[in-house]
Scaffold this motif. Sequence first.
Motif, PDB file in Angstrom:
ATOM      1  N   GLY A   4      25.453  22.744  64.064  1.00 39.87           N
ATOM      2  CA  GLY A   4      24.106  22.729  64.625  1.00 39.87           C
ATOM      3  C   GLY A   4      23.263  23.894  64.129  1.00 39.87           C
ATOM      4  O   GLY A   4      22.098  23.719  63.753  1.00 39.87           O
ATOM      5  N   ARG A   8      19.914  23.628  61.653  1.00 39.13           N
ATOM      6  CA  ARG A   8      18.625  24.230  62.006  1.00 39.13           C
ATOM      7  C   ARG A   8      18.169  25.192  60.911  1.00 39.13           C
ATOM      8  O   ARG A   8      17.007  25.186  60.506  1.00 39.13           O
ATOM      9  N   TRP A  35      21.691  17.829  68.126  1.00 37.17           N
ATOM     10  CA  TRP A  35      22.633  18.293  67.099  1.00 37.17           C
ATOM     11  C   TRP A  35      22.467  19.786  66.857  1.00 37.17           C
ATOM     12  O   TRP A  35      23.431  20.527  66.783  1.00 37.17           O
ATOM     13  N   GLU A  36      21.203  20.198  66.699  1.00 36.92           N
ATOM     14  CA  GLU A  36      20.931  21.601  66.375  1.00 36.92           C
ATOM     15  C   GLU A  36      21.307  22.546  67.518  1.00 36.92           C
ATOM     16  O   GLU A  36      21.646  23.703  67.273  1.00 36.92           O
ATOM     17  N   GLY A  38      23.820  22.001  69.531  1.00 31.88           N
ATOM     18  CA  GLY A  38      25.250  21.888  69.776  1.00 31.88           C
ATOM     19  C   GLY A  38      25.626  21.020  70.963  1.00 31.88           C
ATOM     20  O   GLY A  38      26.761  21.064  71.426  1.00 31.88           O
ATOM     21  N   TYR A  41      27.189  15.835  68.187  1.00 33.56           N
ATOM     22  CA  TYR A  41      27.432  15.927  66.752  1.00 33.56           C
ATOM     23  C   TYR A  41      26.910  14.686  66.049  1.00 33.56           C
ATOM     24  O   TYR A  41      26.962  13.588  66.607  1.00 33.56           O
TER      25      TYR A  41
END
Length: 131
Positions: A4, A8, A35-36, A38, A41
Motif C-alpha cells: 500500500g 501510494r 489498497w494504499e 493497507g 490488497y
Amino acid sequence: MEIGVKLREIRNELRLTQEQVAASVHVSRQTISSWENGHSYPDIISVLLLSELYNVSVDTLLKEDPKMTSFLKESTDTVKSNRRILYGMGLNLLLIILMFFFEAVKGLAFLLFILIAVNGAILFYNFVRKI
C-alpha cells in the motif's frame, strides 16, 4: 515495505490521482484508497495492471510485502479451496445422518439441525466466493 505504501509513493511520483489509477485498473477510487491504506490488497489481475501503469515489475510490487504474498497464495490456491468445500460437504452429510439416528433425542436432533444450517451457510458462502 508494504504494498500500500509503495503504491501510494509510486502514484504520487507519477503525479496521478486515485481516480486516474482507478479508471486504468477498472476499480473504484475507494478501492485504490483501501489498497494504499493497507485495508485490503489488490487481486493478481489488478497487480498486473498496476505494474504496467506504474512501469514497475510485479516483483517490485509483491516481493517486499510478505502479507501480500501470503494473501495471494491463499486467494489463488484453488486446490485448498476445493478441499475445504468437499470437507464441509462431507461434514454436512455426516451431520444429516447423525440427525436421523438421534431423531428420538429432541435436544440433540435440534443441535445437529443448527450445525447443519451453519455449515450449509458456510458452504454457500464458499461457493459464492468462488464464482
